[in-house]
Design a protein around this motif. Structure first.
Motif, PDB file in Angstrom:
ATOM      1  N   VAL A 151      41.834  31.402  37.371  1.00 29.08           N
ATOM      2  CA  VAL A 151      42.304  32.030  38.605  1.00 29.08           C
ATOM      3  C   VAL A 151      42.496  33.513  38.322  1.00 29.08           C
ATOM      4  CG1 VAL A 151      44.082  32.069  40.382  1.00 29.08           C
ATOM      5  CG2 VAL A 151      43.485  29.904  39.261  1.00 29.08           C
ATOM      6  N   LYS A 152      41.644  34.339  38.886  1.00 33.87           N
ATOM      7  CA  LYS A 152      41.732  35.775  38.656  1.00 33.87           C
ATOM      8  C   LYS A 152      42.854  36.373  39.496  1.00 33.87           C
ATOM      9  CE  LYS A 152      37.176  37.087  36.970  1.00 33.87           C
ATOM     10  NZ  LYS A 152      37.781  37.621  35.719  1.00 33.87           N
ATOM     11  N   LEU A 153      43.750  37.090  38.821  1.00 36.90           N
ATOM     12  CA  LEU A 153      44.818  37.787  39.510  1.00 36.90           C
ATOM     13  C   LEU A 153      44.407  39.200  39.896  1.00 36.90           C
ATOM     14  CD1 LEU A 153      47.777  36.615  37.255  1.00 36.90           C
ATOM     15  CD2 LEU A 153      46.914  35.547  39.352  1.00 36.90           C
ATOM     16  N   ASP A 154      43.606  39.820  39.042  1.00 39.99           N
ATOM     17  CA  ASP A 154      43.008  41.126  39.289  1.00 39.99           C
ATOM     18  C   ASP A 154      41.865  41.259  38.284  1.00 39.99           C
ATOM     19  OD1 ASP A 154      44.022  42.079  36.785  1.00 39.99           O
ATOM     20  OD2 ASP A 154      45.869  42.738  37.734  1.00 39.99           O
ATOM     21  N   PRO A 155      41.158  42.391  38.206  1.00 37.41           N
ATOM     22  CA  PRO A 155      40.013  42.493  37.284  1.00 37.41           C
ATOM     23  C   PRO A 155      40.371  42.276  35.811  1.00 37.41           C
ATOM     24  CG  PRO A 155      39.876  44.216  38.938  1.00 37.41           C
ATOM     25  CD  PRO A 155      41.211  43.560  39.126  1.00 37.41           C
ATOM     26  N   LYS A 156      41.635  42.440  35.430  1.00 41.03           N
ATOM     27  CA  LYS A 156      42.026  42.320  34.023  1.00 41.03           C
ATOM     28  C   LYS A 156      42.716  40.989  33.709  1.00 41.03           C
ATOM     29  CE  LYS A 156      40.862  46.456  32.408  1.00 41.03           C
ATOM     30  NZ  LYS A 156      39.910  46.649  31.286  1.00 41.03           N
ATOM     31  N   TRP A 157      43.521  40.483  34.620  1.00 41.49           N
ATOM     32  CA  TRP A 157      44.385  39.346  34.330  1.00 41.49           C
ATOM     33  C   TRP A 157      43.890  38.075  35.015  1.00 41.49           C
ATOM     34  CZ3 TRP A 157      48.368  39.596  30.902  1.00 41.49           C
ATOM     35  CH2 TRP A 157      48.850  40.862  30.560  1.00 41.49           C
ATOM     36  N   ASN A 165      41.648  40.734  29.927  1.00 42.58           N
ATOM     37  CA  ASN A 165      40.354  41.277  29.514  1.00 42.58           C
ATOM     38  C   ASN A 165      40.505  42.758  29.173  1.00 42.58           C
ATOM     39  OD1 ASN A 165      38.624  38.913  30.049  1.00 42.58           O
ATOM     40  ND2 ASN A 165      39.267  39.245  32.170  1.00 42.58           N
ATOM     41  N   PHE A 166      40.405  43.071  27.876  1.00 41.63           N
ATOM     42  CA  PHE A 166      40.415  44.476  27.465  1.00 41.63           C
ATOM     43  C   PHE A 166      39.139  45.174  27.950  1.00 41.63           C
ATOM     44  CE2 PHE A 166      43.141  42.367  24.365  1.00 41.63           C
ATOM     45  CZ  PHE A 166      44.263  43.188  24.405  1.00 41.63           C
ATOM     46  N   THR A 167      38.008  44.505  27.704  1.00 43.00           N
ATOM     47  CA  THR A 167      36.704  44.958  28.168  1.00 43.00           C
ATOM     48  C   THR A 167      35.935  43.719  28.605  1.00 43.00           C
ATOM     49  OG1 THR A 167      35.637  44.765  25.991  1.00 43.00           O
ATOM     50  CG2 THR A 167      36.738  46.862  26.488  1.00 43.00           C
ATOM     51  N   SER A 168      34.679  43.876  28.977  1.00 42.78           N
ATOM     52  CA  SER A 168      33.874  42.726  29.396  1.00 42.78           C
ATOM     53  C   SER A 168      33.600  41.761  28.249  1.00 42.78           C
ATOM     54  CB  SER A 168      32.554  43.203  29.995  1.00 42.78           C
ATOM     55  OG  SER A 168      31.815  43.936  29.027  1.00 42.78           O
TER      56      SER A 168
END
Length: 272
Positions: free
Chosen positions: A193-199, A234-237
């Motif tokens: 479940v993606k909370l935003d592009p990082k989390w 996600n630090f990076t892709s």
């Protein structure tokens, strides 16, 4: 050495490493994205590093011991395509667990393998072969070698910020140690479940069943039930950190093989 391994199998400590109880290779098999098309074969290095706390380091039913262990896991892969819908992967992988106190739990695996995956109407059908070497301790003594033949089916379902990734897997293990030969069935559901592009919030509930076919384990049947909940950043892709709590329970028609285990810890994943 072989005599001691067989003895461990008899008393129920086969596969003494806690994190390898449920031996599904999520790195290789979890459905996370469509298999891409490579115009030319592509090399990559994929791995993880995971310091973890467990409250049952030796899979014991009655003599539970808590400990921390360190688990590096690195694969070298070659990916390519035979057609637009048929991809292949060749890989070599090294993985071990080193415990802080319970050194009897130390174990290592080295393997080489190949996988063919057919994309069909959003589904991925895979045939996998692995030549596996299991070691006692951190690459100390070779315990046994195996040839795993596997078939799997997987797919992703995306609904807004939620991705569901079911996977079914069937395996037969041929081995030079009779007690290690068995059928295995796995059913798991990857949830993100993606909370935003990082989390993201992530979970992978799992059911795993074993039917042992030879040696002193003939007739043994085990089932593993596992559930976890984690937070991924996600630090990076290609670099991420996941911190999770996992509960696992094993039932068996051999009483000494029954146990429960709780694991907590972070895992750093990378791919280059």
């Amino acid at each position: 050495m072989r005599g001691s391994i067989v003895l461990l199998l008899v008393v129920g400590l086969f596969g003494a490493s806690a994190a390898w109880a449920a031996d599904v290779d999520l790195t290789e098999l979890k459905a996370s994205s469509p298999v891409p098309y490579y115009s030319a074969p592509s090399w990559s290095v994929v791995g993880s590093v995971a310091p973890t706390f467990t409250d049952n380091a030796l899979f014991s039913r009655d003599n539970r011991k808590s400990d921390f262990y360190y688990e590096p896991d690195v694969s070298v892969r070659l990916d390519g395509n035979l057609t637009n819908d048929l991809s292949y992967r060749l890989y070599a992988r090294a993985q071990y667990e080193a415990f802080a106190r319970e050194k009897d739990g130390n174990a290592a695996v080295a393997r080489v393998g190949a996988r063919l995956t057919e994309n069909w109407d959003g589904w991925r059908f895979s045939a996998i072969y692995e030549n596996r070497y299991d070691f006692d301790g951190v690459y100390r003594d070779l315990a046994f070698t195996s040839h795993d033949v596997m078939g799997s089916v997987a797919r992703d379902f995306r609904m807004n910020n939620v991705t569901l990734s079911p996977l079914l897997l069937v395996t037969y293990r041929f081995s030079d140690l009779a007690e290690a030969r068995r059928w295995r069935f796995d059913a798991l559901l990857g949830i993100e479940v993606k909370l935003d592009p990082k989390w993201s919030i992530v979970s992978t509930p799992l059911f795993e069943a074993f039917w042992f076919t030879d040696g002193l384990n003939r007739g043994r049947q085990d089932q593993i039930y596992s559930a976890d909940l984690g937070v991924k950043y996600n630090f990076t892709s290609n670099v991420s950190l996941t911190t999770s709590v996992l509960y696992e329970a094993r039932t068996s028609n051999v009483a000494v093989r029954r146990y429960r285990d709780l694991r907590i810890g972070p895992r750093l994943d990378f791919a280059f």
